[in-house]
Design a protein around this motif. Structure first.
Motif, mmCIF file in Angstrom:
data_model
loop_
_atom_site.group_PDB
_atom_site.id
_atom_site.type_symbol
_atom_site.label_atom_id
_atom_site.label_comp_id
_atom_site.label_asym_id
_atom_site.label_seq_id
_atom_site.Cartn_x
_atom_site.Cartn_y
_atom_site.Cartn_z
ATOM 1 N N GLY A 67 25.363 91.891 50.575
ATOM 2 C CA GLY A 67 24.310 91.480 51.488
ATOM 3 C C GLY A 67 23.013 92.226 51.247
ATOM 4 O O GLY A 67 22.949 93.197 50.485
ATOM 5 N N GLN A 68 21.961 91.757 51.902
ATOM 6 C CA GLN A 68 20.655 92.413 51.827
ATOM 7 C C GLN A 68 20.015 92.409 53.211
ATOM 8 O O GLN A 68 20.228 91.484 53.999
ATOM 9 C CB GLN A 68 19.719 91.703 50.854
ATOM 10 N N ILE A 69 19.241 93.446 53.468
ATOM 11 C CA ILE A 69 18.420 93.472 54.673
ATOM 12 C C ILE A 69 17.032 92.981 54.270
ATOM 13 O O ILE A 69 16.371 93.585 53.424
ATOM 14 C CB ILE A 69 18.345 94.881 55.281
ATOM 15 N N VAL A 70 16.613 91.867 54.849
ATOM 16 C CA VAL A 70 15.309 91.274 54.535
ATOM 17 C C VAL A 70 14.342 91.674 55.641
ATOM 18 O O VAL A 70 14.528 91.316 56.801
ATOM 19 C CB VAL A 70 15.413 89.743 54.425
ATOM 20 N N ILE A 71 13.334 92.429 55.254
ATOM 21 C CA ILE A 71 12.413 93.013 56.225
ATOM 22 C C ILE A 71 11.003 92.490 55.979
ATOM 23 O O ILE A 71 10.501 92.536 54.853
ATOM 24 C CB ILE A 71 12.401 94.553 56.115
ATOM 25 N N TRP A 72 10.381 91.991 57.031
ATOM 26 C CA TRP A 72 8.950 91.721 56.999
ATOM 27 C C TRP A 72 8.284 92.938 57.613
ATOM 28 O O TRP A 72 8.336 93.155 58.809
ATOM 29 C CB TRP A 72 8.615 90.448 57.754
ATOM 30 N N ARG A 73 7.703 93.771 56.761
ATOM 31 C CA ARG A 73 7.170 95.049 57.202
ATOM 32 C C ARG A 73 5.647 95.026 57.274
ATOM 33 O O ARG A 73 4.985 94.253 56.582
ATOM 34 C CB ARG A 73 7.583 96.165 56.242
ATOM 35 N N THR A 74 5.121 95.900 58.117
ATOM 36 C CA THR A 74 3.695 96.199 58.105
ATOM 37 C C THR A 74 3.504 97.468 57.292
ATOM 38 O O THR A 74 4.177 98.471 57.536
ATOM 39 C CB THR A 74 3.159 96.413 59.523
ATOM 40 N N ARG A 75 2.607 97.428 56.327
ATOM 41 C CA ARG A 75 2.359 98.588 55.472
ATOM 42 C C ARG A 75 0.971 99.159 55.741
ATOM 43 O O ARG A 75 0.115 98.510 56.353
ATOM 44 C CB ARG A 75 2.464 98.210 54.000
ATOM 45 N N ASN A 116 -2.463 102.016 63.501
ATOM 46 C CA ASN A 116 -2.217 102.104 64.939
ATOM 47 C C ASN A 116 -2.849 100.967 65.721
ATOM 48 O O ASN A 116 -2.654 100.868 66.941
ATOM 49 C CB ASN A 116 -2.773 103.436 65.487
ATOM 50 N N LYS A 117 -3.623 100.114 65.042
ATOM 51 C CA LYS A 117 -4.367 99.059 65.726
ATOM 52 C C LYS A 117 -3.551 97.786 65.924
ATOM 53 O O LYS A 117 -4.006 96.837 66.539
ATOM 54 C CB LYS A 117 -5.634 98.729 64.935
ATOM 55 N N GLY A 118 -2.347 97.753 65.380
ATOM 56 C CA GLY A 118 -1.562 96.524 65.402
ATOM 57 C C GLY A 118 -1.351 96.012 63.989
ATOM 58 O O GLY A 118 -1.785 96.634 63.014
ATOM 59 N N ASP A 119 -0.719 94.868 63.876
ATOM 60 C CA ASP A 119 -0.381 94.335 62.568
ATOM 61 C C ASP A 119 -1.613 93.753 61.884
ATOM 62 O O ASP A 119 -2.280 92.865 62.422
ATOM 63 C CB ASP A 119 0.684 93.249 62.693
ATOM 64 N N LEU A 120 -1.919 94.262 60.696
ATOM 65 C CA LEU A 120 -2.959 93.681 59.860
ATOM 66 C C LEU A 120 -2.289 92.595 59.019
ATOM 67 O O LEU A 120 -1.422 92.882 58.193
ATOM 68 C CB LEU A 120 -3.580 94.752 58.975
ATOM 69 N N LEU A 121 -2.671 91.359 59.233
ATOM 70 C CA LEU A 121 -1.895 90.235 58.704
ATOM 71 C C LEU A 121 -1.796 90.250 57.188
ATOM 72 O O LEU A 121 -0.793 89.815 56.618
ATOM 73 C CB LEU A 121 -2.499 88.911 59.194
ATOM 74 N N TRP A 122 -2.841 90.736 56.497
ATOM 75 C CA TRP A 122 -2.778 90.780 55.039
ATOM 76 C C TRP A 122 -1.919 91.941 54.540
ATOM 77 O O TRP A 122 -1.623 92.021 53.357
ATOM 78 C CB TRP A 122 -4.175 90.849 54.438
ATOM 79 N N ALA A 123 -1.539 92.831 55.440
ATOM 80 C CA ALA A 123 -0.704 93.972 55.058
ATOM 81 C C ALA A 123 0.733 93.794 55.555
ATOM 82 O O ALA A 123 1.464 94.767 55.722
ATOM 83 C CB ALA A 123 -1.295 95.267 55.603
ATOM 84 N N VAL A 124 1.131 92.554 55.790
ATOM 85 C CA VAL A 124 2.523 92.231 56.138
ATOM 86 C C VAL A 124 3.180 91.634 54.899
ATOM 87 O O VAL A 124 2.642 90.693 54.297
ATOM 88 C CB VAL A 124 2.599 91.240 57.315
ATOM 89 N N GLU A 125 4.320 92.169 54.502
ATOM 90 C CA GLU A 125 4.970 91.692 53.295
ATOM 91 C C GLU A 125 6.488 91.792 53.423
ATOM 92 O O GLU A 125 7.002 92.573 54.216
ATOM 93 C CB GLU A 125 4.491 92.483 52.082
ATOM 94 N N LYS A 126 7.164 90.984 52.614
ATOM 95 C CA LYS A 126 8.628 90.975 52.625
ATOM 96 C C LYS A 126 9.167 91.989 51.641
ATOM 97 O O LYS A 126 8.707 92.058 50.492
ATOM 98 C CB LYS A 126 9.150 89.576 52.263
#
Length: 330
Positions: free
Chosen positions: A267-275, A53-63
């Motif tokens: 096709g594919q949906i390419v998502i940069w997600r926060t986990r 809930n604190k926002g995007d943790l940059l090391w926890a962003v992945e494709k």
């Protein structure tokens, strides 16, 4: 005096993390019971979960790559997804050539654009080789299995069909019949030969293999629930270029519009997600924090423990709270 000469090689395990947090509460770790340790681990898990809930943790962003299917509108996001940052719809150019199977089967069935036929090899650890008419760069590969199995794939390029250079090796994964697995190959140089090899003893049994290049990604527009529910025809088919992300309790579900049609089924949906951060695990493992966060996280956990552990002196709690607040912004 000489320094250690090493960088970031010190292992900081979960047990040390908990011990240091407890010591900051002026409590000796050896005095804690098994119940206290379990309560501390639970507090750590809750705290790490709340960081979503604190926002995007940059090391926890992945494709992540989500395959699309003709006529399907809803796609479950991978377990542990908090939210999406960037979402694109990707189309590829199918690269064609002459195909060969090292272990029998009808190799043409894997490249005939017909999902009702299959290449079923007759022995394990086989390979499929594509020979192009000229040097060609492969950037993406899709595998559509015909049966459930465990696959480990190695992909390699060659200029002479003798010496091969590995460009991608997958971890062992559960191949599910009728479910695409897409692989991105970064930095692959153009070559005349491209080989996909199965290892681990499994036998290749696939409905389709897609060897692609020249990827094109189009940003997908995120709409809210009201916009989605107000669409007059939610089954309209075409190229999926809009989505509503339904953030459910267990995992988000992506509702796409238009619904994928036949033309776009590769096709594919390419998502940069926060986990979410990885689970606490055992005391012998490490936590899913970068080194620069260790100090702040220890004090943050100490604040949590100071509120729940009966052995903590109440007079010390304000000091722990103040230190936790200050280290958060250091």
């Amino acid at each position: 005096m000489a320094t250690s000469g090493t960088l970031s090689t010190t292992t900081y395990r979960t047990a040390q993390f908990l011990d240091d947090a407890i010591r900051r509460c002026k409590v000796r770790p050896e005095t804690l019971s098994a119940e206290d340790i379990l309560a501390a681990k639970n507090a750590l898990y809750l705290f790490m979960s709340a960081l979503g809930n604190k926002g995007d943790l940059l090391w926890a962003v992945e494709k992540v790559i989500v395959p699309v299917y003709e006529g399907q509108a809803f796609y479950n996001m991978p377990l542990g997804t908090v939210d999406s940052r960037n979402v694109n719809f990707r189309l590829l150019t199918r690269l064609t050539g002459t195909y060969a199977s090292s272990a029998g089967g009808t190799v043409a069935n894997a490249f005939d654009d017909d999902f009702s036929t299959a290449l079923t090899q007759t022995s394990g650890d086989g390979s499929v080789t594509t020979t192009f008419t000229s040097d060609t760069q492969v950037t993406n590969v899709g595998i559509l299995p015909n049966a459930d199995a465990t696959y480990t794939l190695t992909m390699a390029r060659s200029d002479d069909n003798i010496t091969y250079t590995t460009v991608y090796t997958s971890a062992a994964y559960a191949a599910v019949a009728g479910t695409w697995a897409w692989f991105d190959i970064d930095g692959n140089l153009a070559a005349t030969y491209f080989k996909i090899t199965l290892s681990g003893g499994a036998t290749l049994d696939v409905r389709e293999i897609y060897i692609g290049g020249s990827p094109t990604e189009i940003p997908m527009a995120r709409i809210n629930q009201d916009d989605y529910t107000n669409l007059p025809n939610k089954t309209f088919s075409g190229k999926p270029l809009q989505f509503w992300l339904d953030r459910r309790r267990t995992y988000p579900v992506m509702n796409t519009w238009p619904v994928c049609d036949l033309t776009n089924r590769y096709g594919q949906i390419v998502i940069w997600r926060t986990r979410y951060l990885e689970d606490v695990g055992t005391l012998a493992e490490e936590l899913d924090f970068p080194q620069r966060w260790f100090q702040a996280m220890v004090w943050a956990l100490a604040e949590e423990l100071a509120m729940i552990m009966p052995t903590v002196d109440p007079a010390w709690v304000p000091t722990v709270q103040a230190k936790a607040a200050s280290t958060w912004f250091e």
